[in-house]
Design a protein around this motif. Sequence first.
Motif, short mmCIF file in Angstrom:
data_model
loop_
_atom_site.label_atom_id
_atom_site.label_comp_id
_atom_site.label_asym_id
_atom_site.label_seq_id
_atom_site.Cartn_x
_atom_site.Cartn_y
_atom_site.Cartn_z
N GLN A 22 0.82 -1.32 0.22
CA GLN A 22 0.22 -0.32 -0.28
C GLN A 22 0.80 1.02 0.03
N ASN A 23 0.26 1.74 -0.92
CA ASN A 23 1.47 3.58 -1.18
C ASN A 23 0.87 4.47 0.11
N ASP A 24 0.94 3.96 1.39
CA ASP A 24 0.92 5.20 2.49
C ASP A 24 1.96 4.54 4.05
N ASP A 25 2.63 5.59 4.16
CA ASP A 25 3.64 5.68 4.81
C ASP A 25 3.10 5.33 6.54
N TYR A 26 2.36 5.70 6.30
CA TYR A 26 1.68 5.56 8.47
C TYR A 26 0.90 4.68 8.46
N ASP A 27 0.29 3.98 7.25
CA ASP A 27 -0.76 2.62 7.51
C ASP A 27 0.95 1.53 7.53
N ASN A 28 1.60 1.52 6.43
CA ASN A 28 2.52 0.72 6.33
C ASN A 28 3.57 0.98 8.32
N ARG A 76 2.13 2.28 10.72
CA ARG A 76 1.14 0.95 12.25
C ARG A 76 1.57 -0.59 11.73
N ALA A 77 1.31 -0.64 10.58
CA ALA A 77 1.28 -2.32 10.89
C ALA A 77 2.56 -2.99 10.97
N ALA A 95 1.20 7.26 14.01
CA ALA A 95 1.43 6.19 13.82
C ALA A 95 1.69 5.32 14.30
N ALA A 96 2.95 4.98 14.56
CA ALA A 96 3.26 3.88 15.49
C ALA A 96 3.40 3.90 16.91
N ARG A 97 2.36 4.99 17.56
CA ARG A 97 1.98 5.09 18.67
C ARG A 97 0.39 4.49 18.70
N ASP A 98 -0.21 5.03 17.98
CA ASP A 98 -1.37 4.34 17.87
C ASP A 98 -1.57 2.68 18.05
N ALA A 99 -0.25 2.18 17.16
CA ALA A 99 -0.19 0.95 17.51
C ALA A 99 -0.07 0.24 18.83
#
Length: 580
Positions: free
Chosen positions: A419-425, A427-428, A461-465
């Motif tokens: 996926q072309n989304d650095d934030y979601d990547n 987070r995953a 994103a990292a802190r959400d995860a």
Amino acid sequence: MNAETVRERARSLPREPGVYQFRADEVTVYVGKAVDLRDRVHSYADPRSARIRRMVDRADDIEIAVTDTETQALLLEANLIKRHQPRYNVRLKDDKSYPMVQLTDHAAPRIEITRDPNESATVFGPYTDKGRVETVVKALRETYGVRGCSDHKYSGRDRPCLDYEMGLCTAPCTREIGLESYGEDVTVVERFLEGETGILADPLRREMEDAAQDKNFERAANVRDRLESVEAFHGEGGEAVQSVGHERAVDVLGVAIEGEDATVARLRAEDGKLIERDRHRVEAPAPDRETERVSSVLAAFLVQYYAERDLPDALLLPERHGDEEVAGWLETEGVDVRVPGAGREAKLVDLALKNARRNVGGRDECGMLADALGLESAARLEGFDVSHAQGKSAVGSNVTFVDGNAEKADYRRKKLTDQNDDYDNMRALLEWRARRAVEGRDDRPDPDLLVIDGGAGQLEAARDALAEVGWDVPAIALAKAEELVITPDREYSWPSDAPHLHLLQRVRDESHRFAVQYHQTIRDEVKTVLDDVPGVGPETRKQLLGRFGSVENVREASLEDLRSVAGVGEKTAETIKTRL
């Protein structure tokens, strides 16, 4: 904790040997041993120094553990200091990050550099200069042909690998050399690692002289540099070692101190040979009197280091350690402790002191980082980054640094959903790491700090995860553009020469490099020109790339070489040659 509280607590303690812990906010800040717990704890009502007074003022509780003997108290104190790393104790840093060389327990042993040796292997080290170790191991392989490949690569071969062609291995896998002859070469390598420098230095010197006579000066200079590394590998002091006492195993210690940082250098001689040398960082809060500094470091080091290791027959020290309980323990264990004033033993102590002074005063980047961010510790860091090509071949990296050094055995990587989304990547990636930690599926200890490659968006994103999974580890981000350190509460713009910023940059850059490297590997696996060749499917492509290493090498291969690959017949080999 005031003086009356300390006295009241002491009155309830037994007059027996044991260990006491001063604690503040449920964190151990000081550990001590005592022959008489009541008397020793009572003495803290009137502290002897400002440092100890600050410790007592900060503490809000005292815990004790009674032991049967004074020696048990001594060893329990060492284990508790290692476990809790109390702020006000002299603390020995773990030396597990030093590289070692092992020869594995196989019919055809392999040589490798490792920080986590196998129990069945023959191990040499630890060493402090990894670059020198790598140079020496390569020289040993070039001279004696000892293999360095994995068991998977070694087994089931029907032809030698590239190491054989390059002169790095004599190929016992395909019996280009018999196992008996190969074993003789391994024995020679062992003799070098045990201290016989000439076994490797002499052939290198001959090679250098031959290259010079042939006017191949570039080659001669290259061999000269390797020869210097080989001759420096076992260091100085051999003459002194040959005459050390009558004991089989002798350890020699040297101490150098600068500020609150100390280095203890240890030399180990066995049967008249110098077989080990290592250095250990020690955090040494100032004692009551400056004259006690070396003795207090020695006393703390002796117990913390040897609590989990075999004691030598003799110890050579630069001065007396001054701890009666430590002295009683060593005497009970039959260790002869000497402080030589002259002669060969004094020469060895001087050598240990030189080794210690080489490392003292090194910048404590981890401590500075912890102080700057308000953390208890920043000794273990993990860095994270993601890499993809417009959403394709998305991967994540997870690198580890311990005491400011890359711990490559603890690197991990992860394929991500494209996926072309650095934030979601991001987070995953962090969710994957956090779940493995929380569920006990990751064998690494929890880090002190997570370092995210990116800005505020990646950090959020990292802190959400982390919050979703419930993994309570602090995280920050380091943005490349302005080198801003971003935390949940604020941003820091530290000076460009700040050591703790350099530490974060190393972690960030390494996580980026590791992510890009893995992305390129995945991308190359996804599509190559071989996919367009009729008769070459995914499995055949894998076999070809595994055999030749790259598409370019496949292109250069002969028809005979191509036909030697499983799944490639004569027609397919001709098609490959034509298409490429």
